[in-house]
Design an enzyme around this catalytic site. Sequence first.
Site, PDB file in Angstrom:
ATOM      1  N   GLN A 140      32.940  -7.138 157.031  1.00 41.48           N
ATOM      2  CA  GLN A 140      33.083  -7.218 155.640  1.00 41.48           C
ATOM      3  C   GLN A 140      34.239  -8.166 155.213  1.00 41.48           C
ATOM      4  OE1 GLN A 140      33.730  -2.943 154.684  1.00 41.48           O
ATOM      5  NE2 GLN A 140      31.630  -2.656 155.249  1.00 41.48           N
ATOM      6  N   HIS A 204      36.201  -2.583 155.089  1.00 41.16           N
ATOM      7  CA  HIS A 204      37.212  -1.932 153.977  1.00 41.16           C
ATOM      8  C   HIS A 204      38.058  -2.745 153.647  1.00 41.16           C
ATOM      9  CE1 HIS A 204      35.035   2.347 154.244  1.00 41.16           C
ATOM     10  NE2 HIS A 204      34.141   1.388 154.452  1.00 41.16           N
ATOM     11  N   TYR A 310      43.739   9.535 143.383  1.00 40.42           N
ATOM     12  CA  TYR A 310      42.345   9.837 143.276  1.00 40.42           C
ATOM     13  C   TYR A 310      41.363  10.436 144.365  1.00 40.42           C
ATOM     14  CZ  TYR A 310      43.125   7.594 139.040  1.00 40.42           C
ATOM     15  OH  TYR A 310      43.538   7.308 137.627  1.00 40.42           O
ATOM     16  N   TYR A 321      28.791   9.725 157.095  1.00 40.43           N
ATOM     17  CA  TYR A 321      27.607   9.156 157.624  1.00 40.43           C
ATOM     18  C   TYR A 321      26.661  10.022 158.949  1.00 40.43           C
ATOM     19  CZ  TYR A 321      28.876   5.011 155.084  1.00 40.43           C
ATOM     20  OH  TYR A 321      29.388   4.169 154.086  1.00 40.43           O
TER      21      TYR A 321
HETATM   22 CA   LIG Z   1      38.000  10.192 144.602  1.00 42.54          CA
END
Ligand SMILES: [Ca+2]
Length: 430
Positions: A140, A204, A310, A321
């Site tokens: 990525q 990521h 968060y 997964y």
């Molecule tokens: Ca979150």
Amino acid sequence: MKKFQLTFILTALLLSIGTACAQNTRKEKEPAGGCAPLETRDPNASAQKPAFVGQTRACGVKSATAFEVTVVAKGLNRPWAVEPLPGGDFLVTEKAGQMRIVTAKGEISEPLGGLLPVGQGGVSEASGQGGLPPITARGQGGLLDVALSPNFEKDRTIFWSFSEQRDGGSGTSIARGALSADRKTVEQVRVIFRALPTYNNGLHFGSRLAFGADGKLYITLGDRYDLRVTRPQAQQLGSHLGKIIRINPDGTVPDDNPFAKQQGAQPEIWSVGHRNLQSATFDDQGRLWTVEHGAQGGDELNLIEKGKNYGWAVISYGEEYSGEAIAGGSTAKAGFEQPVYYWDPVIAPSGMQFYTGSAFPEWRGSIFIGGLVSQKLVRLVVKNNRVVGEEHLLADRRQRIRDVRQGPDGALYVVTDEANGELWKLAPRR
Ligand SMILES: [Ca+2]
Ligand SMILES: [Ca+2]
């Protein structure tokens, strides 16, 4: 049995069947929110419940405004970002390491000079040459986002994110430079931020760039994926991984960052507990919205506030997964922010735009998000910090949508993550 008794029983039977049918019809037409959600597939994590009504599976809505799609350019190699320039042209990054100018007419320039070519296998063959440290284009990683300086018309400065080959692996880095007057090279290039620690994989990296009304540069950073080594760092203030960071355009740290004076914390951190964010946009009130990739289920929209946590990976919607629970399946906990909205199954979000243009009055205040796996442009209708409608656009084109930006003309511009990637313009139908 007497005749009237039979009639009575039959009538009662028919009435009850009729009522049950009517209830079923009502149930199909009007689920919980009083409308039909766009998403009808089963969730991956079927036992999970949203924290409030409307946090997932919003009502499907349909734009009344007709639009047309123009393919501005083709033949882009896995473009990651499109950034409209003031005069109507675009900067486009390609993941393998090229940045190009695409004109409004669709002419694609040679790669801009000043950025290094990229080697195979994650190590640049051009290490030490030119103006930039090596970019690693593994997995990525690669050349990722680009953003214009808020004063671009005066300073011609651009900022870009990339995965940089460094000691111990790779890491997300941010560089800045000035676009030359002939628009062929980037000059005075320097790296202004390096995410720590490095890790040896290709996953990521984040990393969208967005300038706030405060003139600061906000950068979204991923958790580098590894379940045991890097994922826990999303909750650790000593690591940049899984954070949104905020820096001055010269790379220095603003004094009012939430952890700037905290011992052992990385001072650039603005918010904590993210998985992998490739989407960020400011709204018309100057508030930062992001969307992050969840695992299997659990893509989420967040309204980002200074210093808040968060949740990743202490709480999360969705599942691994492998199908195993994340964090024991916990979706809510005191001290951790709830997403404004989540998707299970996922859309695989990349790129994001809060729409403020005049070309589509109906779309003002909507949030647009690119969908990779879902191959759609997602539009969210937002009211009082809640998602009240969802629409999926461009699905008929079957391309992975990597970035979406609003041009100075109010049109939306989209790039597709394909080997033969395209740049599209969405404008009202004439
Ligand atoms: Ca979150
Ligand atoms: Ca950008």
